[in-house]
Design an enzyme around this catalytic site. Sequence first.
Site, mmCIF file in Angstrom:
data_model
loop_
_atom_site.group_PDB
_atom_site.id
_atom_site.type_symbol
_atom_site.label_atom_id
_atom_site.label_comp_id
_atom_site.label_asym_id
_atom_site.label_seq_id
_atom_site.Cartn_x
_atom_site.Cartn_y
_atom_site.Cartn_z
ATOM 1 N N GLY A 472 0.815 -1.302 0.038
ATOM 2 C CA GLY A 472 0.056 0.116 0.095
ATOM 3 C C GLY A 472 0.833 1.305 -0.175
ATOM 4 O O GLY A 472 0.084 2.191 -0.109
ATOM 5 N N ILE A 595 12.794 12.244 -1.097
ATOM 6 C CA ILE A 595 11.417 11.692 -1.242
ATOM 7 C C ILE A 595 11.287 11.482 -2.676
ATOM 8 O O ILE A 595 11.348 12.230 -3.670
ATOM 9 C CB ILE A 595 10.387 12.941 -0.976
ATOM 10 C CG1 ILE A 595 10.658 13.185 0.441
ATOM 11 C CG2 ILE A 595 9.317 12.376 -1.467
ATOM 12 C CD1 ILE A 595 10.552 12.115 1.403
ATOM 13 N N ASN A 597 8.789 9.909 -4.430
ATOM 14 C CA ASN A 597 7.364 10.179 -5.115
ATOM 15 C C ASN A 597 6.613 11.127 -3.926
ATOM 16 O O ASN A 597 6.023 10.622 -2.922
ATOM 17 C CB ASN A 597 6.544 8.965 -5.590
ATOM 18 C CG ASN A 597 5.252 9.206 -6.179
ATOM 19 O OD1 ASN A 597 4.750 10.392 -6.126
ATOM 20 N ND2 ASN A 597 4.736 8.247 -6.607
ATOM 21 N N GLY A 667 13.868 6.268 4.558
ATOM 22 C CA GLY A 667 12.878 5.457 4.913
ATOM 23 C C GLY A 667 11.533 6.288 5.459
ATOM 24 O O GLY A 667 12.070 7.138 6.431
ATOM 25 N N GLU A 670 7.296 4.650 8.796
ATOM 26 C CA GLU A 670 7.062 4.468 10.203
ATOM 27 C C GLU A 670 7.254 5.586 10.764
ATOM 28 O O GLU A 670 6.519 5.855 11.831
ATOM 29 C CB GLU A 670 7.634 3.138 10.912
ATOM 30 C CG GLU A 670 7.165 1.927 10.351
ATOM 31 C CD GLU A 670 8.125 0.957 10.469
ATOM 32 O OE1 GLU A 670 7.909 -0.059 11.597
ATOM 33 O OE2 GLU A 670 9.120 0.623 9.786
#
Length: 712
Positions: A472, A595, A597, A667, A670
């Site tokens: 997702g 980043i 996207n 990353g 989270e």
Amino acid sequence: MTALTTGTAAHAPAVGTGRTRIEGRDKVTGAARYAAEVPFDGLAHGWLVLSTVARGRILALDTDPVLAMPGVLAVLDHRNAPRLNTDYTGLMGTRPDPTCAVFQHDRVPHLGWPVALVVAETSEQAREAAEALVVQYEQEPHDIELRAEHPDAYPVDGHMPAVTGKGDLDARLAASAVVVDAEYTTPEEHHNPMEPHAATARWEDGRLEVIDSNQGVTWVVGELANLFSLDPASVRVRSEHVGGGFGSKGVRPHQVAAVMAATALQRPVRVVLTRRQMFSLAGYRSPTTQRVRLGADADGRLRALEHRSVSLTSTVHEFVEPSAGVARVMYDADAHHTANRVVRLDVPTPTWMRAPGEAPGSFALEAALDELAEKCGIDPIELRLRNEPERGPVSGLPFAGRNLAACFREGARRFGWADRDRRPGQRRDGRWLLGTGTAAASFPSGAAPSTATATAHPDGTFTVRISAADIGTGARTALSLVAADALQVPPERVRVRIGDSDFGPAMIAGGSMGTRSWSWAVQAAAGELRERLALGADIPSEGITVRSDTTQAIGSLTPAERHSFGAQFAEVAVDVTTGEVRVRRMLGIFAAGRIVNPLTARNQFLGGMIWGISMALHEEAVRDRASGGPVGADLAGYHVATHADVPRIEADWIDDPDPDDPVGIKGIGEIGIVGAAAAVANAVWHATGVRHRSLPIRPDRVLSAAAGAPDA
């Protein structure tokens, strides 16, 4: 044979541009098939039977009447199931959870333990027969309650050491001008992805194939091969589309049971978990009891820091929620002590859940920092900036980039923090008390070895293959942009195929390391392919393929503290008559690498922040002491934030590329949830003047606090 040229120096970079998901149309039109939707000829259906006692052993299973029911093909239990191998260390560096080794003995260690699998021609027949199976137990007393300072708690090393310490804690606390000593608790929380767990197993030409919903086909292949003593090359796992995972979709009992049944019947067998079964079999976040002690000079500079956390685990497997680990990164002190301990109880085994350790740990630590700021009379942001460490507080390693201060400064500017009155309970809008709060966030930025292939075709297109999992996050789309830049071609000429173990080993979608690890491998393969094509190589009809393996490159990284950072801001309104808490607006500013996207990245940040709102105000799984099972094990009884709970929420980032990563990624999966609950809780204090140290901040707790409790 033809020669193909890639792009030129004028190629417009694809990384950093907002792109809609490649598979988005397929998902919204139903063309994308999930694990329970892939058709097979001769498909049979399995239904798990779960224990109705929380501790004991199986005395008898009355299977004969069930086998006589319409459509029933088999019943597997501990008397006839194949023996499994559990003597190995898995991909995650731990012993396998015995819950996955189903039907191996007659012991029952918790409510919802798998005791049998009923297989029938249809799902309806399997369910009816499973519900008709009579199981007799010898029931024993059980204990499910996690208590503060539990006498049976002991330290456990998880993916970090259990205990760290330096300096004389008691002496530094005694010498401190200001001390905070508080206990914080978080409840049991469950993943609840939109797509339930499902797996189909079949044998074809002597090879096991599993169609699954998981977070890493490499992981599942390794576990199944070990459990069934198979050559990993004889196992293929496919997981093309995954409807959410959040840490829960590793290896679970339903996959093992499906393989057992497919082996026994020599036909495809599908096992799908119900939402209620997922509360017992898919893992969850353990409740925590955390004690934080801070000692500081009058100017707020820390001299002592202690963060201790106790979580629970099952009696069959050790899993620790390392909540005290966040303190090892965020703040330093002359005396710095942390500990993660667990208690064995008669409950299912917890597992990884979005930001394991950091999510509950940041609530306790960042709430305690807010309490310290209040006692010192210092602005909460200024207090944090005064305690910025130069090196890792525990490791002593340098930070490979720590832009937390920049996140706070940008966030404060955009949130209007300078206009805030530090005194609590000063703002009101009718019956609503208003308050604002902030908190810091961090999450490790890691990478794991992965392999990938890039193929150039004669028609001018390219295919990238990697055993990645898009749960997702938009990983497919991000990888297509990375590959396009490495090849110097438009993204439309790149096709990305994922979710097939035949593509070679790759990192799982977990630990915020998926896209970073996969991009590294994709960039290496595509970059080498472009160099080969630049030399004028002819492309045969089958194409030219280059394979990468990042093991050596990642292994040669210089040791450092690598993390993403962020600053969370929240404004809440508290209804003085009902105790309801509403988040009016929320802002997160992150330093999380380059980043890839912006469109899907913002989705990830916002999703984490909304989960933080759920954590602060809604999510709470409660276990019935009598039965040992969760109360309201469904989406009606387990409350989460909805659109009505999030009127205004914004996430953004500062420029923060990682110089040690070929794409600059850190990353983001989270970091969005870390600190979010603390920011909301700190805002509730600012609105009401009452500290809530236990989550969620329910209306009844707000009203009880308003009735006279100085702290909740």
